[in-house]
Write a protein that holds these residues in place. Sequence first.
Motif, short mmCIF file in Angstrom:
data_model
loop_
_atom_site.label_atom_id
_atom_site.label_comp_id
_atom_site.label_asym_id
_atom_site.label_seq_id
_atom_site.Cartn_x
_atom_site.Cartn_y
_atom_site.Cartn_z
N VAL A 1 54.18 49.84 67.99
CA VAL A 1 52.85 50.11 68.54
C VAL A 1 53.00 50.52 70.00
CG1 VAL A 1 50.53 49.20 68.80
CG2 VAL A 1 51.99 48.29 67.00
N ASP A 2 52.28 51.56 70.39
CA ASP A 2 52.41 52.11 71.74
C ASP A 2 51.54 51.34 72.74
OD1 ASP A 2 53.45 53.90 73.60
OD2 ASP A 2 51.80 55.31 73.35
N ILE A 3 51.83 50.04 72.85
CA ILE A 3 51.16 49.18 73.83
C ILE A 3 52.23 48.35 74.52
CG2 ILE A 3 48.96 49.08 72.59
CD1 ILE A 3 49.77 46.35 71.50
N GLY A 4 51.88 47.83 75.69
CA GLY A 4 52.86 47.04 76.42
C GLY A 4 52.21 46.12 77.43
N VAL B 1 46.27 43.58 68.34
CA VAL B 1 47.01 44.54 67.52
C VAL B 1 48.24 43.89 66.88
CG1 VAL B 1 48.28 46.72 67.56
CG2 VAL B 1 46.12 46.52 68.80
N VAL B 2 48.98 43.10 67.65
CA VAL B 2 50.14 42.40 67.08
C VAL B 2 49.68 41.43 66.01
CG1 VAL B 2 52.01 40.78 67.60
CG2 VAL B 2 51.63 42.75 69.09
N GLY B 3 48.57 40.76 66.24
CA GLY B 3 48.02 39.84 65.23
C GLY B 3 47.66 40.57 63.94
N TRP B 4 47.07 41.74 64.07
CA TRP B 4 46.68 42.54 62.91
C TRP B 4 47.92 42.94 62.10
CZ3 TRP B 4 44.45 48.15 63.68
CH2 TRP B 4 44.14 48.71 62.44
N VAL B 5 48.93 43.49 62.76
CA VAL B 5 50.15 43.94 62.08
C VAL B 5 50.85 42.75 61.41
CG1 VAL B 5 52.44 44.95 62.42
CG2 VAL B 5 50.45 45.97 63.54
N THR B 6 50.92 41.64 62.12
CA THR B 6 51.57 40.45 61.58
C THR B 6 50.79 39.89 60.40
OG1 THR B 6 52.41 39.98 63.79
CG2 THR B 6 52.45 38.16 62.22
N ALA B 7 49.47 39.94 60.48
CA ALA B 7 48.62 39.40 59.41
C ALA B 7 48.80 40.14 58.09
CB ALA B 7 47.15 39.44 59.82
N VAL B 8 49.15 41.43 58.16
CA VAL B 8 49.37 42.18 56.92
C VAL B 8 50.83 42.16 56.47
CG1 VAL B 8 47.32 43.63 57.14
CG2 VAL B 8 49.47 44.41 58.11
N GLY B 9 51.65 41.38 57.17
CA GLY B 9 53.00 41.12 56.67
C GLY B 9 54.14 41.88 57.30
N TYR B 10 53.91 42.55 58.42
CA TYR B 10 54.98 43.31 59.05
C TYR B 10 55.30 42.75 60.43
CZ TYR B 10 53.88 46.64 55.37
OH TYR B 10 53.65 47.22 54.15
N THR B 11 56.45 43.13 60.95
CA THR B 11 56.86 42.77 62.30
C THR B 11 56.34 43.84 63.25
OG1 THR B 11 58.86 41.69 61.50
CG2 THR B 11 58.83 42.34 63.82
N ALA B 12 55.66 43.43 64.31
CA ALA B 12 55.15 44.38 65.30
C ALA B 12 56.08 44.38 66.51
CB ALA B 12 53.74 43.98 65.72
N LYS B 13 56.33 45.57 67.04
CA LYS B 13 57.11 45.74 68.26
C LYS B 13 56.26 46.48 69.28
CE LYS B 13 61.06 44.00 66.93
NZ LYS B 13 61.73 42.90 67.58
#
Length: 157
Positions: free
Chosen positions: A113-116, A128-140
């Motif tokens: 994800v293009d955030i920092g 955004v990290v919570g959203w990605v994690t909630a659907v089962g993926y690792t967010a970077k």
Amino acid sequence: MHFFSPSKGKISIQELLTELSLYIQDSSPSNYKIIIGTDSQTYKDKTIFVTAVIIQRLGKGARFFYKKKKQKPIHDLRTRIYTETELSLKHLNSLKEKGLANLFAKYPVEVHVDIGRNGDTRQLIHEVVGWVTAVGYTAKIKPDSFGASSVADKFTS
């Protein structure tokens, strides 16, 4: 749905699946990671979104493919970041349905994800990290989100 390969040009989903499989079979036993990231650029008359699909052979290079989408300009940063994340997740699900489910089960999958922590996007990290994690993926996020901030970014013009 078509993607672009820097070496092969326009390719279909089936060709993308074949390219990923061949890349994995092309090497002696290695570790792999699947990465997807979307970046965008807004111009006066349009916003261009680019989603990159990357297969990384850890310590030994990578192959990537990308898809562009143009739409009406989106000037609100929050809306653009949410749209980028949504596109990454939609493409992941589509690829999974088209035959990548086995690869996704076998290798780690990261959504870049293009955030920092610096700049205006830092306020969006938790959501955004919570959203990605909630659907089962690792967010970077930046500086580790090269799939969005470097690979996809290169093709947003």
